[in-house]
Design a protein around this motif. Structure first.
Motif, PDB file in Angstrom:
ATOM      1  N   ILE A  53       0.851  -1.188   0.000  1.00 60.83           N
ATOM      2  CA  ILE A  53       0.000   0.000   0.000  1.00 60.83           C
ATOM      3  C   ILE A  53       0.889   1.241   0.000  1.00 60.83           C
ATOM      4  O   ILE A  53       1.792   1.371   0.822  1.00 60.83           O
ATOM      5  N   TYR A  58      -3.269   0.879  -3.778  1.00 54.39           N
ATOM      6  CA  TYR A  58      -2.435  -0.104  -4.461  1.00 54.39           C
ATOM      7  C   TYR A  58      -1.473   0.654  -5.385  1.00 54.39           C
ATOM      8  O   TYR A  58      -1.753   1.788  -5.796  1.00 54.39           O
ATOM      9  N   HIS A  79      -2.935  -7.563  -0.207  1.00 47.65           N
ATOM     10  CA  HIS A  79      -1.997  -6.469   0.002  1.00 47.65           C
ATOM     11  C   HIS A  79      -1.350  -6.541   1.381  1.00 47.65           C
ATOM     12  O   HIS A  79      -1.853  -7.181   2.290  1.00 47.65           O
ATOM     13  N   TYR A  81       0.615  -3.870   4.305  1.00 51.19           N
ATOM     14  CA  TYR A  81       0.626  -2.466   4.721  1.00 51.19           C
ATOM     15  C   TYR A  81       1.501  -2.309   5.946  1.00 51.19           C
ATOM     16  O   TYR A  81       1.717  -3.261   6.699  1.00 51.19           O
ATOM     17  N   TYR A  88      -8.218   0.296   2.386  1.00 52.26           N
ATOM     18  CA  TYR A  88      -7.145   0.020   1.429  1.00 52.26           C
ATOM     19  C   TYR A  88      -7.645  -0.692   0.174  1.00 52.26           C
ATOM     20  O   TYR A  88      -7.019  -0.620  -0.868  1.00 52.26           O
TER      21      TYR A  88
END
Length: 146
Positions: A53, A58, A79, A81, A88
């Motif tokens: 992130i 993205y 994802h 982070y 997100y």
């Protein structure tokens, strides 16, 4: 289910760790969005999008490919982070909107982050993704592939 996962993973390779664990157990095609910015995804039943992130989104290379996917595909997201925050998934969901995609779900976890000011303090989310988070990504994909 023939699956491709389009990804961007640099800095510490956090997201790629998740994908490598999935690819070790399942026959998925991993596509680096920076090395192949215009992949032909028409032959895949399912398409995953994975990224670290960056500024709550993205990576732009993954988003650009997501905006151009063929209609009617099964889609999922992964994802990593540095800091947990809601929302997100919004950037990638917006990128695939209007494509008649069936969104299968998403997986997220911490990833070691030394980007920008975090470098000054030695980074955040050290030791992540850990083995439990990596196993969680594999279990997430396992559920999708059933």
């Amino acid at each position: 289910m023939k699956t491709a996962i389009v990804f961007y993973s640099r800095h510490h390779g956090n997201t790629k760790k998740l994908l490598d664990a999935i690819a070790e157990k399942y026959p998925v095609t991993l596509i680096d969005a920076t090395k192949n910015p215009s992949p032909d995804l028409s032959g895949y039943d399912a398409i995953g999008f994975a990224s670290g992130i960056y500024y709550s989104k993205y990576h732009k290379s993954v988003l650009k490919i997501a905006e151009n996917i063929p209609a009617g595909k099964k889609i999922f997201f992964l994802h990593t982070y540095g800091a947990k925050k809601e929302g997100y998934f919004k950037s990638i969901e917006a990128a695939v909107s209007g494509k008649q995609a069936e969104i299968l779900g998403g997986y997220e976890c911490f990833g070691f982050n030394t980007f920008g000011p975090f470098k000054l303090i030695g980074g955040i989310a050290k030791g992540h993704p850990d083995s439990d988070e990596i196993s969680g990504a594999v279990k997430f994909y396992e559920q999708l592939s059933k």
